[in-house]
Design an enzyme around this catalytic site. Structure first.
Site, PDB file in Angstrom:
ATOM      1  CB  CYS B 163      -0.966  -0.021   1.182  1.00  0.00           C
ATOM      2  SG  CYS B 163      -1.996  -1.498   1.176  1.00  0.00           S
ATOM      3  CG  HIS B 289      -2.329   4.582   5.639  1.00  0.00           C
ATOM      4  ND1 HIS B 289      -2.294   4.250   4.305  1.00  0.00           N
ATOM      5  CD2 HIS B 289      -2.431   3.400   6.314  1.00  0.00           C
ATOM      6  CE1 HIS B 289      -2.354   2.932   4.175  1.00  0.00           C
ATOM      7  NE2 HIS B 289      -2.454   2.400   5.380  1.00  0.00           N
ATOM      8  CD  GLU B 300      -2.227   8.089   9.182  1.00  0.00           C
ATOM      9  OE1 GLU B 300      -3.204   7.327   9.060  1.00  0.00           O
ATOM     10  OE2 GLU B 300      -1.809   8.822   8.276  1.00  0.00           O
ATOM     11  CE  LYS B 318      -6.015   4.301   2.395  1.00  0.00           C
ATOM     12  NZ  LYS B 318      -5.127   5.437   2.622  1.00  0.00           N
ATOM     13  CG  HIS B 323      -6.542   0.941   1.522  1.00  0.00           C
ATOM     14  ND1 HIS B 323      -5.601   1.465   0.665  1.00  0.00           N
ATOM     15  CD2 HIS B 323      -5.842   0.464   2.586  1.00  0.00           C
ATOM     16  CE1 HIS B 323      -4.393   1.311   1.180  1.00  0.00           C
ATOM     17  NE2 HIS B 323      -4.515   0.711   2.353  1.00  0.00           N
ATOM     18  CG  PHE B 381       0.442  -6.141   4.095  1.00  0.00           C
ATOM     19  CD1 PHE B 381      -0.376  -5.601   5.058  1.00  0.00           C
ATOM     20  CD2 PHE B 381      -0.022  -7.241   3.378  1.00  0.00           C
ATOM     21  CE1 PHE B 381      -1.629  -6.124   5.314  1.00  0.00           C
ATOM     22  CE2 PHE B 381      -1.267  -7.780   3.625  1.00  0.00           C
ATOM     23  CZ  PHE B 381      -2.075  -7.218   4.591  1.00  0.00           C
TER      24      PHE B 381
END
Lengths: 253, 394
Positions: B163, B289, B300, B318, B323, B381
């Site tokens: 991502c 994010h 975050e 998002k 996403h 990830f």
């Protein structure tokens, strides 16, 4: 860009240990054990075969270069990446839950090998994972050398692939194999060779053993062979839709 | 690491975007300003319920010469890129074909076609005629399509770090230009919906059953979308937005869980500020994010507060697009650039009531206000983090 200096190399090719044709192609370099010992047991159990190969070559090259893997930036190149995990997930979609194993899912990302290495070594710095088909070695080397231009110091390059699993096996089989090269902006006492910026242009064909010529990162193995030969050479780093890429290798003084 | 290239700002000379909100910049900007989400009940045949962001708009077939490369990914890439064709052609004329690089982010590439081929094989016993792993599945397939479309002959590669992929391409672009390898880079990212990610995130129990609600006390997971964005970065040129800096870091913690203290996120944001040579207090907007998962958003928010303080207006888009995974970085960089150009910060839909542990200024109502410096975060990830700093040209 200025040339980069090779301070350490690594090679991993499961099932090829003691193979005379490999010893001839890569003189003086014993392929490392793909057990992935750099990874703690809990990570090693979960890691894919690709990640274990990456750990093996990274450890071997860093040891030769005297580099601390918790600090060196990593540029990883692979044309197909974790395609074995991706295909295994497709099999799982037909299972009772229709869902893949969570571990297999997170192992299927292209940067899984880089991630396992950063977790195992506690490296909070830079890593990336690239792909460019058979030009992957050229792209990986370009990114690494541009990174050296940006930050100086050292960079670890890992290039690797394994064959896609059935039913997606390719017509020309090749062995799973990985290499690592430690690059530095300055020619330290451990320097083996200097490598120029990759450029477009042809190079003589290098004989590689056991189907390695079909490996998507064949250019990386040709580069490794040239470094180990201790002779000046122009090496092909693979080709893309525009044409071939090559690089000049000169033995360190 | 020292940073000799700090403060070198490069112009973003054009951008294009497409996703569940629309197929071009105008449609996407209008939806954001109207507070209209593109998320809807997922129309796919899946063994669970979820919502997702399906690309809005027709996807034209590839030219006949590229028919062997045909995938939803390639169609989406060219449809979106058509919004930037003139600028790319101008860059080719100005710098030369060999001085334009392509650096593209994707997480799963053309895997949707591979999944369909695999499914077909379970019925017929063989892969569909014409399925081509190299041209359709592999990342280099979409590179070949983009190379043919743009005429660029410089270096071309995919960055695939899940991502964070298409955020990191902006760092690569900056490096390639700084090193003198090329003079312009077409960067961006594209990803489609696919079984791999829909079922994969469900296996991690990370998917919400409703539209994701970043930063909300009631958030319960993410929503996945498809789409992409492209940004043209040049050594010099026109453009109201500058790429000021990009920070990259690693959590070195876990394959799929963020560092509990937000260490990697902090390091990426700090690196971006350092590279840009600007003070944290000058950042007035963050496109976070903000996935809507319980774990990400609080970590975050804490990282943003510790690096930037509470002065920046933070939003997650998002909740509009879903996403976009490998396409999220470039898409959200474009949305941050739009915030600068249009002086509008979109609301984080569904954020109220905010998680009381979140101590940043989350934008719960669309805000018309000048934005001079915007940051966009993408975390992935394997603990791969990227933070992008964009600024208005003075």
């Amino acid at each position: 860009m200025s040339p980069a200096y090779v301070s350490g190399v690594g090679l991993c090719a499961p099932r090829q240990g003691g193979n005379a044709s490999w010893s001839a192609a890569f003189p003086g370099l014993t392929p490392s054990d793909p057990s992935g010992e750099l990874l703690p047991p809990v990570l090693r159990r979960r890691a894919s075969s690709l990640a274990r190969m990456a750990a093996a070559v990274a450890g071997q090259a860093a040891q030769q270069a005297g580099l601390d893997l918790s600090r060196v930036p990593l540029v990883l190149g692979s044309a197909y990446g974790e395609i074995v995990a991706a295909v295994e997930m497709m099999r799982e979609f037909d299972g009772p839950t229709g869902l893949p194993s969570p571990t297999r899912f997170h192992n299927s990302v292209h940067n899984a090998s880089a991630a396992y290495l950063s977790i195992a070594t506690g490296n909070h710095g830079f890593n990336t994972a690239l792909a460019a088909g058979r030009a992957t070695p050229a792209a990986t080397l370009l990114e690494a050398m541009a990174l050296l231009g940006e930050y100086g110091g050292d960079a670890l390059v890992v290039m690797l692939d394994e064959p896609p699993a059935e039913p997606f096996a390719l017509a020309d089989p090749y062995p799973p194999a990985a290499i690592a090269i430690c690059l530095s902006t300055s020619p330290g006492p451990r320097a083996l060779a200097a490598v120029s910026e990759p450029r477009r242009g042809p190079a003589p064909i290098v004989e590689l053993p056991d189907g390695l010529a079909f490996h998507p990162c064949a250019g990386a193995f040709a580069l490794l062979a040239a470094i180990l030969s201790r002779r000046p050479a122009t090496v092909g780093l693979g080709a893309d839709g525009v044409g071939p890429w090559s690089v000049d290798v000169a033995p360190a003084a | 690491m020292s940073d000799p290239h700090r403060s070198v700002a490069l112009p973003v000379t054009g951008f294009a975007v497409g996703n569940a909100l629309g197929a071009n910049v105008q449609e996407v900007a209008r939806a954001l300003e109207e507070g209209r989400s593109g998320l809807e009940s997922c129309p796919w045949d899946l063994p669970f319920e979820t919502v997702c962001g399906v690309f809005r708009g027709p996807l034209e077939a590839l030219p006949r010469s590229l028919a062997a490369f045909d995938t939803r990914l390639a169609r989406m890439a060219l449809t979106i890129l058509s919004g930037l064709d003139d600028e790319v052609a101008r860059a080719v004329r100005r710098w030369g074909r060999d001085r334009l690089a392509l650096v593209i982010g994707t997480s799963t590439g053309g895997i949707l076609e591979t999944e369909l081929a695999y499914q077909a094989r379970t019925v017929t016993g063989s892969l569909p005629e014409g399925f081509d792993l190299d041209r359709q599945h592999a990342f280099h397939g979409v590179l070949d399509v983009l190379r043919a479309h743009t005429g660029a002959t410089g270096p071309a590669y995919v960055v695939s770090t899940a991502c964070s992929s298409s955020g990191k391409v902006l760092a690569s672009a900056r490096r390639l230009i700084a090193a003198g390898v090329v003079d312009a880079v077409l960067t961006g990212g594209v990803d489609t919906l696919c079984h791999t990610t829909l079922r994969g995130f469900e296996s991690l129990q990370a998917l919400s059953r409703r539209a994701c609600r970043p930063f909300s006390a009631d958030r319960d997971g993410l929503s996945i979308g498809e789409g992409g964005a492209f940004l043209l970065i040049e050594r010099e040129g026109e453009g109201r937005v500058l790429l000021r800096g990009v920070g990259e870091s690693s959590d070195a913690f876990h394959m799929s869980h963020p560092h509990p203290d937000g260490l990697g996120a902090r390091l990426a944001m700090e690196a971006a500020l350092r590279q840009a040579g600007i003070e944290a207090s000058s950042v007035d907007h963050v496109n976070a994010h903000g996935t809507g998962t319980v774990a990400n958003d609080v970590v975050e928010a804490s990282a943003i507060a510790s690096v930037l303080g509470r002065g920046a207006l933070v939003t997650s888009t998002k909740c509009y697009t879903g996403h976009l995974l490998g396409a999220a970085g470039a898409t959200e960089a474009v949305l941050a650039a739009l915030a600068i150009e249009r002086g509008f910060v979109p609301a984080t839909l569904g954020a109220a009531p905010l998680d009381p542990r979140i101590e940043i200024d989350v934008c719960v109502k669309g805000a018309k206000r000048p934005v001079r410096t915007a940051m966009s975060n993408s975390f992935a990830f394997g603990g791969s983090n990227v933070s992008i700093l964009l600024g208005a040209r003075t």
